[in-house]
Design an enzyme around this catalytic site. Structure first.
Site, PDB file in Angstrom:
ATOM      1  N   LYS A 296      39.714  35.745  30.037  1.00  0.00           N
ATOM      2  CA  LYS A 296      41.167  35.754  29.835  1.00  0.00           C
ATOM      3  C   LYS A 296      41.605  36.894  28.902  1.00  0.00           C
ATOM      4  CE  LYS A 296      41.634  30.766  30.517  1.00  0.00           C
ATOM      5  NZ  LYS A 296      42.328  30.470  31.758  1.00  0.00           N
TER       6      LYS A 296
ATOM      7  N   GLU B 276      47.007  31.079  21.561  1.00  0.00           N
ATOM      8  CA  GLU B 276      48.281  31.520  22.146  1.00  0.00           C
ATOM      9  C   GLU B 276      49.405  30.671  21.586  1.00  0.00           C
ATOM     10  OE1 GLU B 276      48.299  31.155  26.419  1.00  0.00           O
ATOM     11  OE2 GLU B 276      47.384  33.113  26.695  1.00  0.00           O
TER      12      GLU B 276
ATOM     13  N   HIS C  18      46.092  19.262  32.506  1.00  0.00           N
ATOM     14  CA  HIS C  18      46.272  20.692  32.763  1.00  0.00           C
ATOM     15  C   HIS C  18      45.783  21.097  34.144  1.00  0.00           C
ATOM     16  CE1 HIS C  18      47.607  21.430  28.723  1.00  0.00           C
ATOM     17  NE2 HIS C  18      46.488  20.947  28.221  1.00  0.00           N
TER      18      HIS C  18
ATOM     19  N   ARG D  46      40.248  34.498  44.037  1.00  0.00           N
ATOM     20  CA  ARG D  46      39.691  33.724  45.164  1.00  0.00           C
ATOM     21  C   ARG D  46      40.822  33.037  45.902  1.00  0.00           C
ATOM     22  NH1 ARG D  46      41.032  28.891  42.927  1.00  0.00           N
ATOM     23  NH2 ARG D  46      40.715  28.693  40.708  1.00  0.00           N
TER      24      ARG D  46
HETATM   25  P1  ADP Z   1      42.718  27.217  33.076  1.00  0.00           P
HETATM   26  O1  ADP Z   1      42.158  28.556  33.450  1.00  0.00           O
HETATM   27  O2  ADP Z   1      41.805  26.407  32.210  1.00  0.00           O
HETATM   28  O3  ADP Z   1      43.267  26.456  34.246  1.00  0.00           O
HETATM   29  P2  ADP Z   1      45.327  28.306  32.373  1.00  0.00           P
HETATM   30  O4  ADP Z   1      45.457  29.415  31.418  1.00  0.00           O
HETATM   31  O5  ADP Z   1      45.454  28.638  33.830  1.00  0.00           O
HETATM   32  O6  ADP Z   1      43.950  27.540  32.111  1.00  0.00           O
HETATM   33  O7  ADP Z   1      46.378  27.162  32.026  1.00  0.00           O
HETATM   34  C1  ADP Z   1      46.402  25.904  32.666  1.00  0.00           C
HETATM   35  C2  ADP Z   1      47.645  25.134  32.253  1.00  0.00           C
HETATM   36  O8  ADP Z   1      47.657  24.935  30.827  1.00  0.00           O
HETATM   37  C3  ADP Z   1      48.955  25.849  32.562  1.00  0.00           C
HETATM   38  O9  ADP Z   1      49.401  25.568  33.866  1.00  0.00           O
HETATM   39  C4  ADP Z   1      49.873  25.258  31.511  1.00  0.00           C
HETATM   40  O10 ADP Z   1      50.303  23.978  31.912  1.00  0.00           O
HETATM   41  C5  ADP Z   1      48.969  25.067  30.307  1.00  0.00           C
HETATM   42  N1  ADP Z   1      49.048  26.239  29.421  1.00  0.00           N
HETATM   43  C6  ADP Z   1      48.297  27.360  29.445  1.00  0.00           C
HETATM   44  N2  ADP Z   1      48.679  28.227  28.485  1.00  0.00           N
HETATM   45  C7  ADP Z   1      49.713  27.658  27.842  1.00  0.00           C
HETATM   46  C8  ADP Z   1      50.555  28.047  26.727  1.00  0.00           C
HETATM   47  N3  ADP Z   1      50.391  29.195  26.089  1.00  0.00           N
HETATM   48  N4  ADP Z   1      51.525  27.194  26.343  1.00  0.00           N
HETATM   49  C9  ADP Z   1      51.693  25.999  26.956  1.00  0.00           C
HETATM   50  N5  ADP Z   1      50.941  25.570  27.977  1.00  0.00           N
HETATM   51  C10 ADP Z   1      49.953  26.382  28.428  1.00  0.00           C
END
Ligand code: ADP
Length: 501
Positions: A118, A203, A238, A295
């Site tokens: 990331k 973040e 999530h 993917r």
């Molecule tokens: P992963 O790769 O583990 O799936 P992501 O970065 O894609 O993680 O985030 C998955 C979910 O987590 C997002 O759809 C959102 O709901 C929540 N999320 C991620 N980053 C944030 C953030 N900075 N603030 C609030 N919620 C977040």
């Protein structure tokens, strides 16, 4: 250009079958690889050839890259499609596939590697002016006092994330400074056990956020297009459970802006193939880059429904070296599509995965209904893999019709033997907040509290939620009876309680 004649499908379940079907339409032969738990599975039956690659645990079967490549060579396959999960975002595997003289149906190992972390992903897209969530890169800051200062500059709440993260694992919400040190240690140890990499970063936590992603397609000649957005804000742990395209809150202008940003992200990593750029959207509809999934995505069918483009066939054509046969302007958005992921999980028990036998399994059919699944009546849901039974997808001329069809399709879907998320999905798609389109990723925790709503009686202001939760619980507990009831009487009470519009 290399023509693909035979594809080894390095996956299982619904996505393996999805890929086999696309290959069959293109007159390409297929080889299914399977674990001992999937001996009688649908992909095994549908493929031209099938080879058992080991015992049920995925570490002894679906994750054995070298063994899978050996099977591909021995069976004269010329390409491997990894599906999603398992080896699909493993850069080393992608490299080994091409080193073995085979085509990896996906992007280059370099793109996978860059976007798989990331932090390197954020670094790569920064020069392209892509909006990023404010954050702190911890590898740069060894001194905890410095971290504390940087954290308070950004402002609480904060979210700690695993650098190598995926599937919502290793994420920790920090409400105030006193919890920061402890949560950092926990997140780091979770990341280490889940991904073998303990690095984490911080973040700003975007409150009331929406998760909206863009489908992109790129060819090996450098042409890139986007296929509009998918709204994926209905999540538990999530992780997505209901998706739709287009998003009810994205207008033409925002769609073009997000689409352009996604294409730039793909450019930033020299992307080709099908990929997804995920954005988090705040209450003021500002969007920020989250990550890119290199993917095919579980929820790709909703994009196929509204664009008429078969994403798996496009992946195969791109892997063969063909140019994308359409321009951005040729891609038209038509109608609306919803996807409900039907999991073998107990929504009343914190979505605990279930295992068991599908005693009774009858798919819905009819106009505008698509079911992508890998199961049939009498099959077992194994304990070893993701507990998704099926993806129930509807298409309508507009959102209202897609929802109406989903209600009808959920009614028609008969599953017994395991608890499922079908009744929960009915609760969601009829909830006023979902119907209005004004929902966010907090939907499940804000609105779905069956136990509390039941034990508290009718004390809450939102009576319609309670009625719906009650109806849901009754529906789950007495599914067989209610199925009969609904078939025999169009005026049953429980059904009326579920209606909002
Ligand atoms: P992963 O790769 O583990 O799936 P992501 O970065 O894609 O993680 O985030 C998955 C979910 O987590 C997002 O759809 C959102 O709901 C929540 N999320 C991620 N980053 C944030 C953030 N900075 N603030 C609030 N919620 C977040």
């Amino acid at each position: 250009m290399p023509k693909i004649n035979k594809i080894l499908v390095a996956n299982r379940g619904e996505i393996a079958l999805r890929i086999i079907r696309a290959a069959q339409e293109l007159n390409i032969k297929t080889i299914a690889v399977y674990s001992e738990a999937d001996r009688g599975s649908l992909p095994v039956r549908h493929a031209d050839e099938a080879v058992c690659i080991g015992p049920p645990p995925s570490s002894e079967s679906y994750l054995l890259g070298e063994k899978i490549i050996k099977v591909a060579k021995e069976s004269s396959a010329d390409a491997i499609h990894p599906g999603y999960g398992f080896l699909s975002e493993n850069a080393t595997f992608a490299q080994q596939v091409s080193d073995a003289g085979l085509i990896f149906i996906g992007p280059s190992p370099d793109s996978i590697r860059l976007m798989g972390n990331k932090l390197t992903a954020k670094e790569a897209v920064k020069p392209y002016g892509i909006p990023l969530v404010p954050g702190i890169e911890l590898p740069d800051i060894k001194n905890f006092n410095k971290v504390k200062k940087a954290a308070s500059d950004i402002g609480y709440p904060l979210l700690i994330k695993a650098t190598a993260g995926g599937g919502g694992k290793g994420m920790r919400l920090v409400h105030s400074e006193k919890d920061l040190k402890d949560q950092l240690a926990r997140a780091s140890s979770e990341a280490s056990s889940a991904f073998g990499d303990s690095s984490v970063f911080i973040e700003k936590y975007i409150t009331n956020n929406k998760h909206i992603e863009i489908q992109v397609l790129g060819d090996q000649q450098g042409n890139l297009v986007h296929l509009f957005e998918r709204e994926c804000s209905i999540q538990r742990r999530h992780q997505k459970v209901i998706e739709e395209a287009p998003s009810p809150v994205v207008d033409k202008e925002m769609r073009a802006k997000m689409g352009n940003a996604a294409v730039k992200v793909a450019q930033a990593c020299g992307y080709f193939g099908a990929g997804t750029v995920e954005f988090i959207v705040d209450q003021n509809m500002n969007f920020y880059f989250l990550e890119m999934n290199t993917r095919l995505q579980v929820e790709h069918p909703v994009t196929e429904q509204i664009t008429g483009i078969d994403l798996v066939k496009e992946q195969i054509a791109i892997a063969e070296g063909e140019k994308i046969s359409f321009d951005q302007e040729d891609i038209k958005l038509n109608g609306h599509s919803l996807e409900v992921r039907v999991y073998a999980e107990d929504p009343e028990n914190d979505f605990l995965p279930e295992v068991g036998n599908l005693h009774h399994y009858n798919r819905p059919q009819g106009l505008g209904v698509r079911v992508d699944d890998g199961y049939e009546q009498g099959m077992d849901i194994p304990i070893y893999y993701d507990p998704m039974i099926a993806k129930l997808i509807t298409f309508g001329k507009d959102r209202k019709e897609a929802i109406q069809r989903m209600n009808r399709a959920i009614d028609e879907f008969e599953i017994s033997g395991v608890a499922t998320t079908l009744g929960f999905a009915r609760f969601v798609i009829n909830h006023p907040s979902f119907v209005s389109g004004e929902f966010n990723t907090g939907f499940v925790s804000d609105h779905y509290k069956p136990d509390q709503q039941l034990s508290n009686g009718f004390g809450s202001e939102d009576l319609s939620n309670i009625a719906s939760a009650l109806a849901y619980t009754i529906w789950e507990k007495n599914r067989q009876n209610l199925q009969t009831l609904s078939n025999n009487s169009s005026k049953s009470n429980w059904k009326d309680r579920l209606k909002y519009d």
